[in-house]
Scaffold this active site. Structure first.
Site, PDB file in Angstrom:
ATOM      1  N   HIS A 297      48.216  51.128  29.993  1.00 56.03           N
ATOM      2  CA  HIS A 297      47.281  50.071  29.604  1.00 56.03           C
ATOM      3  C   HIS A 297      47.314  49.928  28.093  1.00 56.03           C
ATOM      4  O   HIS A 297      47.425  50.914  27.383  1.00 56.03           O
ATOM      5  CB  HIS A 297      45.849  50.408  30.068  1.00 56.03           C
ATOM      6  N   ASP A 354      44.812  48.321  38.676  1.00 50.80           N
ATOM      7  CA  ASP A 354      45.639  47.729  39.721  1.00 50.80           C
ATOM      8  C   ASP A 354      46.322  48.749  40.620  1.00 50.80           C
ATOM      9  O   ASP A 354      46.908  48.385  41.635  1.00 50.80           O
ATOM     10  CB  ASP A 354      46.720  46.837  39.085  1.00 50.80           C
TER      11      ASP A 354
HETATM   12  N1  CMC Z   1      56.166  52.823  33.436  1.00 49.77           N
HETATM   13  C1  CMC Z   1      57.042  53.450  32.603  1.00 49.77           C
HETATM   14  N2  CMC Z   1      56.954  53.448  31.252  1.00 49.77           N
HETATM   15  C2  CMC Z   1      55.943  52.782  30.697  1.00 49.77           C
HETATM   16  C3  CMC Z   1      54.987  52.094  31.478  1.00 49.77           C
HETATM   17  C4  CMC Z   1      55.130  52.134  32.885  1.00 49.77           C
HETATM   18  N3  CMC Z   1      54.245  51.503  33.681  1.00 49.77           N
HETATM   19  N4  CMC Z   1      54.079  51.500  30.667  1.00 49.77           N
HETATM   20  C5  CMC Z   1      54.447  51.805  29.409  1.00 49.77           C
HETATM   21  N5  CMC Z   1      55.588  52.569  29.435  1.00 49.77           N
HETATM   22  C6  CMC Z   1      56.271  53.156  28.257  1.00 49.77           C
HETATM   23  C7  CMC Z   1      57.091  52.107  27.532  1.00 49.77           C
HETATM   24  O1  CMC Z   1      58.412  52.048  28.027  1.00 49.77           O
HETATM   25  C8  CMC Z   1      57.009  52.621  26.115  1.00 49.77           C
HETATM   26  O2  CMC Z   1      57.906  53.715  26.008  1.00 49.77           O
HETATM   27  P1  CMC Z   1      58.673  53.995  24.606  1.00 49.77           P
HETATM   28  O3  CMC Z   1      57.582  54.288  23.613  1.00 49.77           O
HETATM   29  O4  CMC Z   1      59.553  55.165  24.898  1.00 49.77           O
HETATM   30  O5  CMC Z   1      59.432  52.740  24.311  1.00 49.77           O
HETATM   31  C9  CMC Z   1      55.598  53.166  25.999  1.00 49.77           C
HETATM   32  O6  CMC Z   1      55.247  53.566  27.341  1.00 49.77           O
HETATM   33  C10 CMC Z   1      54.549  52.177  25.494  1.00 49.77           C
HETATM   34  O7  CMC Z   1      54.614  50.996  26.317  1.00 49.77           O
HETATM   35  P2  CMC Z   1      54.328  49.519  25.793  1.00 49.77           P
HETATM   36  O8  CMC Z   1      54.922  48.545  26.765  1.00 49.77           O
HETATM   37  O9  CMC Z   1      54.736  49.400  24.363  1.00 49.77           O
HETATM   38  O10 CMC Z   1      52.738  49.477  25.851  1.00 49.77           O
HETATM   39  P3  CMC Z   1      51.856  48.183  25.842  1.00 49.77           P
HETATM   40  O11 CMC Z   1      50.518  48.589  25.394  1.00 49.77           O
HETATM   41  O12 CMC Z   1      52.536  47.079  25.113  1.00 49.77           O
HETATM   42  O13 CMC Z   1      51.830  47.748  27.406  1.00 49.77           O
HETATM   43  C11 CMC Z   1      51.280  47.563  29.691  1.00 49.77           C
HETATM   44  C12 CMC Z   1      50.805  48.004  28.295  1.00 49.77           C
HETATM   45  C13 CMC Z   1      50.084  47.543  30.641  1.00 49.77           C
HETATM   46  C14 CMC Z   1      51.861  46.143  29.634  1.00 49.77           C
HETATM   47  C15 CMC Z   1      52.368  48.552  30.187  1.00 49.77           C
HETATM   48  O14 CMC Z   1      51.836  49.861  30.259  1.00 49.77           O
HETATM   49  C16 CMC Z   1      52.965  48.156  31.536  1.00 49.77           C
HETATM   50  O15 CMC Z   1      53.912  47.381  31.581  1.00 49.77           O
HETATM   51  N6  CMC Z   1      52.407  48.696  32.678  1.00 49.77           N
HETATM   52  C17 CMC Z   1      52.848  48.290  33.996  1.00 49.77           C
HETATM   53  C18 CMC Z   1      52.210  46.956  34.371  1.00 49.77           C
HETATM   54  C19 CMC Z   1      50.743  47.093  34.738  1.00 49.77           C
HETATM   55  O16 CMC Z   1      50.364  47.975  35.494  1.00 49.77           O
HETATM   56  N7  CMC Z   1      49.926  46.154  34.212  1.00 49.77           N
HETATM   57  C20 CMC Z   1      48.491  46.098  34.531  1.00 49.77           C
HETATM   58  C21 CMC Z   1      47.613  46.398  33.363  1.00 49.77           C
HETATM   59  S1  CMC Z   1      45.917  46.694  33.872  1.00 49.77           S
HETATM   60  C22 CMC Z   1      45.373  45.208  34.508  1.00 49.77           C
HETATM   61  C23 CMC Z   1      45.131  44.201  33.456  1.00 49.77           C
HETATM   62  O17 CMC Z   1      44.137  44.340  32.723  1.00 49.77           O
HETATM   63  O18 CMC Z   1      45.893  43.254  33.365  1.00 49.77           O
END
Ligand code: CMC
Length: 418
Positions: A297, A354
C-alpha cells in the site's frame, strides 16, 4: 495551525515556507507562495510527498495502521454502525440522530428508482462489457435525465448519486447474467440492493457482511480515485461527471481493481495445485511482471486495519454460510509465507483491504468482475464528502505544474523536406 516556518536562501532571495500542523500532528511545508516568491516549483512524481489539500474528513497514519473517519476509529464504526450511518457521517461530519438517519435513508432510496426510460440505456450496453465500464457510462449518462443545477453542492444532488449508484450496480449484476431488472423494495439500502441484484431477499448475515465491507471502503483520504473526483469537480463539472471520474480511476488494478485481480490470482494458484511458494518467488522476481495482488500500500507500511477486520469477517461469513472455500486457505497461507519473507518484510508489504474482500464478495454470489463496482458503492460517499468539502471551501481548479524536458523551439519543416 502553527506559526513556525522554514526559511532558506534561493538564488539570493530569502524564502519563508510556513509550517502547517494538522490536528493529529501531521506536519507540512506550505509552498502556496513558493513560485511567486522564487520562480521555483516542486517535483514529486506520484505525489508521494505532496499534500494536495487539507481535509477534515479522514485521518490515516500508515506507520501505525490507523484509520479514522471524522474522528471515529474504523473498527469502532465497522463493529457498531451501519453503512448508511457511516455514509451520513462522512458527508455531514457528525453521526446522525435516529430521525436524521431515517430521512437520509428515505432520500437515498428515493433515487434507487431510475428515471423513466433510463433502464433502456443500461440495457443497450453489451452485457459482456466490464461492469466498471457499464457503471461509469450509465452514471455519466444519467446526468441527462435530471433537471436542475447538477453542479450545485446540495444534499439532494448527493443523494441522487448515491441512490443511483446502488441501483445501477444491482442492474449490472443482473445485466451480465442476462436477467431482467427488478423494482425497488424500499427495504433498507443494503438489503434492497442485494434483493434487486439476486432476485431474493438476503438473510441478515449476508446483509451484515456487505454492510461491513461497504463501511470499510467508505473513504481513504487522497487516494487515486478521490483525488480524481476532487480535481474533476474543481473544474465545476457536474456531480455525475465528477463521480464518473472516480469510477474510472478506481477501476485500475493497482487501485480498486485489485480486488478482482486478487481473487483471480487465488483461483489461478488453486488451479495450479496450490503451490504458494512458487507464486511468492514469481512476485519477488524482478524479471517477472507478476505482483502479489492485495499486498502493499502506498500509505500503510505496517498493516492495513481494514484487512484485519475483513480477514475476521471472511472467516465468519464462510462459517455461517457453510462454505468451505479453498481460496481462503490459499490466501491465509500466502499471507503467512509473505509475512515471514525478507523481500516482503524489508519493503513493508502487508495484505491490504482487497486481499480478503473478494472472498466475501464471492461467497455472497458476485462474480469477480463485479467486485470493483462494490468497492465503488462504498467509496461513493467518501468521494462525495471530498467533492463537497472542496467545493464548499471554494478551492481553485486543480492544475499541477511540470518541468518541461522536451525540444527547444525549432522551425516547422515542410513534409516533403523531412
Ligand atoms: N508484490 C510484489 N512486490 C511488490 C508489491 C506486490 N504486491 N507491491 C510493491 N512491491 C515492491 C515493488 O516492486 C518495489 O520493489 P523495489 O523497491 O525492489 O523496486 C517496492 O515493493 C515498492 O513498491 P512501489 O510500487 O514503489 O510502491 P507504491 O507505493 O508505488 O505502490 C501499490 C503501492 C499498492 C500500487 C503496490 O504495492 C501494488 O502494486 N500492490 C498490488 C496491487 C494492490 O493490491 N493494490 C490495492 C491497493 S489497496 C486498495 C486501494 O486503496 O486502492
Amino acid at each position: 495551525m502553527s506559526q513556525e516556518s522554514l526559511s532558506f536562501q534561493l538564488d539570493g532571495k530569502n524564502i519563508k515556507l510556513p509550517i502547517v500542523v494538522g490536528t493529529e500532528n501531521e506536519k507540512a511545508l506550505d509552498i502556496t507562495q513558493l513560485r511567486s516568491d522564487s520562480g521555483y516549483i516542486t517535483l514529486d512524481s506520484g505525489y508521494k510527498n505532496t499534500g494536495a489539500t487539507s481535509s477534515a474528513i479522514t485521518f490515516l497514519n500508515g506507520e501505525q495502521g490507523i484509520l479514522h473517519y471524522r474522528g471515529y476509529d474504523i473498527a469502532d464504526l465497522a463493529n457498531n454502525a451501519t453503512f448508511t450511518e457511516v455514509s451520513y457521517l462522512i458527508i455531514h461530519g457528525e453521526l446522525p440522530s435516529a430521525e436524521q438517519l431515517k430521512a437520509y435513508e428515505a432520500n437515498l432510496l428515493q433515487y434507487t428508482q431510475l428515471p423513466a426510460g433510463f433502464e433502456n440505456v443500461q440495457k443497450a450496453i453489451q452485457p459482456s462489457t466490464h461492469p466498471m465500464a457499464q457503471l461509469a457510462s450509465a452514471l455519466c449518462a444519467l446526468s441527462g435525465y435530471y433537471d436542475g443545477d447538477l453542479a450545485a453542492v446540495t444534499d439532494d444532488n448527493i443523494a441522487k448519486v448515491i441512490g443511483s449508484l446502488q441501483v445501477l450496480v444491482a442492474n449490472i449484476q443482473r445485466h451480465i447474467n442476462h436477467q431482467e431488472f427488478l423494482p425497488s423494495t424500499g427495504k433498507g439500502f443494503v438489503k434492497d440492493f442485494l434483493t434487486r441484484a439476486f432476485g431474493e431477499e438476503p438473510n441478515d448475515i449476508i446483509v451484515d457482511a456487505l454492510d461491513k465491507l461497504l463501511i470499510l471502503h467508505v473513504d481513504h483520504e487522497q487516494n487515486c480515485s478521490t483525488s480524481t473526483v476532487r480535481i474533476v469537480g474543481s473544474s465545476k463539472a457536474n456531480i455525475f461527471a465528477s463521480v464518473t471520474g472516480g469510477i474510472v480511476a478506481l477501476w485500475g488494478p493497482l487501485h480498486g481493481g485489485a480486488n478482482q485481480q486478487v481473487l483471480e490470482m487465488l483461483e489461478a494458484i488453486k488451479a495450479d495445485g496450490g503451490n504458494t511458494d512458487k507464486f511468492i518467488e514469481k512476485a519477488k522476481d524482478k524479471d517477472d511482471p507478476f505482483r502479489l495482488m492485495g499486498f502493499g500500500h502506498r500509505v500503510y507500511k505496517n498493516f492495513d486495519p481494514r484487512a484485519k477486520i475483513i480477514k475476521r469477517a471472511s472467516d465468519n461469513v464462510l462459517n455461517h454460510l457453510g462454505i468451505n472455500d479453498k481460496t481462503l486457505e490459499i490466501a491465509k497461507r500466502l499471507e503467512e509465507v509473505a509475512l515471514t519473507d525478507e523481500y516482503f518484510i524489508s519493503r513493508n508489504l502487508y495484505p491490504n483491504v482487497d486481499f480478503y474482500s473478494g472472498i466475501i464478495y464471492k461467497a455472497l454470489g458476485f462474480p469477480s468482475s463485479m467486485f470493483t463496482t462494490l468497492f465503488a458503492l462504498g467509496r461513493v460517499s467518501g468521494w462525495l464528502a471530498n467533492w463537497k468539502e472542496m467545493r464548499d471551501r471554494k478551492e481553485p481548479i486543480g492544475r499541477p505544474r511540470q518541468v518541461y524536458t522536451g525540444e527547444k523551439l525549432r522551425k516547422y519543416v515542410p513534409i516533403n523536406e523531412r
